[in-house]
Design a protein around this motif. Sequence first.
Motif: not given
Length: 698
Positions: A320-322, A325-328, A507-509, A614-616
Amino acid sequence: MSSKGMVRAIFLMVFAVWLMIWVMLPTKLYKNTWKSNLETTLNATYFSGQGTNLLLFSFPLMFIAAFGCAYLHFQNKSTDSSNHSKRLGLDSATALLKRPVVVMAPLGIVSALELTFAAMFVALLIWSLANYLYVSFGNLHMHKEGEKIWEAKLRSVSLRLGYIGNICWAFLFFPVTRGSSVLPLIGLTSESSIKYHIWLGHLSNILFAAHTIGFIIYWAITNQMAEMVEWSKTWVSNVAGVIAIVIAMPMWVTSLPQFRRMKYELFFYTHHLYLLYIFFYVLHVGDGYFCMILPGLFLFLIDRYLRFLQSRQRTALLSARILPCGLLELNFSKTPGLYYNPTSILFVNVPRISKLQWHPFTVSSNCNMETDELSVVIKCQGSWSHKLYKELGSSLDRLQVSTEGPYGPNSSHFLRHECLVLVSGGSGISPFISIIREIIFQIQKPNFKVPRIIMICAFKNSADLAMLDLLLPISGTPPQISQIQLQIEAYITREEKQQTTETHKPLQTIWFKPSPLDSAISATLGPNNWLWLGAIISSSFLMFLLLLGIVTRYYIYPIDHNTEQIYHFSYRALWDMFLVCVCIFIVSSVVFLWCKKQNAREGNRIQKREIATPVTSPGVSPWFSGAELESLPHQSLVQATKVHFGSRPDFKKTLLDLKESDVGVLACGPRKMRHDVAKICASGLAQNLHFESISFTL
C-alpha cells in the motif's frame, strides 16, 4: 457485411422481435390469436400458458445472453490490441446521438440517444396502459354484481397500473448485472448504466404505489378491506403484494438522492431487502408474469452468485502506498492472464472494517505494463476509507481483503480520438491514471498515433498534487514517454501560493507478508470467462426448462386434471423460484470449481515476498518546491505540468479553443463539475467535442 456485423444484426433482430411482443401484449390480437394458438400447441407439452410466456418473453433474451457470450469471447480473441491505434472516429449521426442534451440534477447527464430510447420506453408504457384500459373498459358489462361502473373502472385502472410496473421490472435487473454479456453487446458497462436502474426503480415504485393505493381505495369504498389479507388459492395473493410493497417502501425512500448521500450505509443495508421483495413480488404476480421478467432476474442471479463465489476468496494484498494528501493506493497480486481495459473498477471488502460493505474503486494499473499486479486508488472521504487509512497506519504486517471484479468497458474506445481532454476534480483523477498508462504502453507500438492529451485537474490543496505521481507506474516506464503530447493544467483552489516540502509528509510504502490462504485476482471463470459464462447461462436455463417440465407433467398436471382439486396458484410461482435457484446453484458451482481447479493446475499462485516490515520511501513528491526529480519520466511529467494557485479552470475557453476535428472530453469528479463540462459540450458551440462522464452517480 462482415461476420461481426451479421452476428450483431441477428442479435438486434431477436431483440426487436422481443420488443414487438411487448408492444402487442396488451392488444386483442395477442390475446385472441397469438396466445390462444400457442397455448393450444403447447398444451401437449403440459406447459400451456406458462410455456407461451417462456417462449415469447424468456427465450429471446436468454438466446441473446448465451450466444452473446460466445460472440464476446471470439471478438476479444480476434481483436489485436494494435487495432486501437486506428482512428475510428465517429460519424456525424452517431456523434449527434451521443451528445448530451439534458443536464439536470434529477436525471443527470442524458444523451440524445438515451433520451430517444427513454421516450420510446415511456411511449411503450402509455401504449400498453391505453390498450389494457381499452380492452378492459369494453368488458365492463361483466363487472361484479352490485359494483358500480366507476368502481369497476377504478379497479381496472389500479390493476393495469400494476401490469405496467411489471414492464419496468422486465428491464430493471439488466443494468446491475455487472458480468452480463447483454451490456457489452450494446456498448455499456454496469457503471455507465446504473442510472437506468435508478430510473426504472423510481418509475416501477411509483406505478406499484399507485397500484396499491388504488386497490386500497377500491376495497375501502366497497367494504372489502378483508381482501388485503387474502391468500387466494386460484388467483393472485393480495397479502403477498401488500408485504412486497411494505418492503419496497423503505428501499425506495433510502435510495432517494438526498437520503442516500447523507445515510449511505442505511441505503446500502436496506437495499439488501431486495431478495425478500423479489420473493413476495413473484408470489403476488404468479408464474405467468414471472416468466416475463425471468431473463433479467435469471442473469442477475447468475452474476450475483458468481460474484459471491469470487468474493469468498481472500485476495493477496502486496503493498500500500500512502500519499501525503490522504490518498491510498492498494497493490494486489493478479494472474498474468487477467485482462481489463482502462477505467475498470474493482469492488473491495475489508472484513476488519466491515464484513458486509463493498466499495467500488477505479483500477489505476495497466494490465499490459503491470502483468502481475493490480492497483486501485482510494481517497479518504467517508468513514470506511478513514478507518482503512488508520488500519494501514497501525504497522500491520498483513491485512485480509476480498475483491470482486474488475469490471469495465469491452474496449479502449478513448484511443479513437485525435485529442483527449481529461477533466478531474480531486480523486476523480483515478480513472485517468489507467488511461495515461495505456497510452504509455501503446506508444511502444510502431504505428500508434499518439493523441494529444490535455489534463485539467482541480485540487483543494497543494498536497493533492501528489496524486499526479500515480500517473506513472512504479517501474517499467518506457523511454518513449517523451513522445506523449501531454499538457497538465493543475488548479489549487484553496491556496494562493506554493507550499514547501517541509509542510508535507513523505510518501510511505507499506509491504505486507504473504499468506498461503491468499490468492491472486483472476477472472471469475478463468481466461475463457465469456465461454464458460455462456455455458452456465444456456445449461442452467435448459436444466430449468427440463425440471419445470418434469414437475409440471408428473406432479402439477395430474392434480389439475385428474382430481377435483386445483393446484395452488402461488405454489406454481414457488416451484419456479425454487427451480431457478437450484439450477443456477448447481451449474454455476460446478463450473466455478472446475475453473478454479484448472487455474490451480496452471500454477497461478502468489509470488512470495521476503519483506516483512513496513518501510518508508525516502523520496518526496517532486511537485513541491525543493524536491529532487528522481528520473527522466518524472522530469517529463513535471515539465508538462502548469500549476495555478487560487483559481479555478475555465472549461469553456479551454474546450472551445481546441482545433482538432475529433476531441474526446472525459469528466470525473464532483457532480457540478461534470455537469458544467457536459453543458458546454451540449451547447452546440463546438461540433468536435464528444463528452463522456465517468461516475456511479447522476
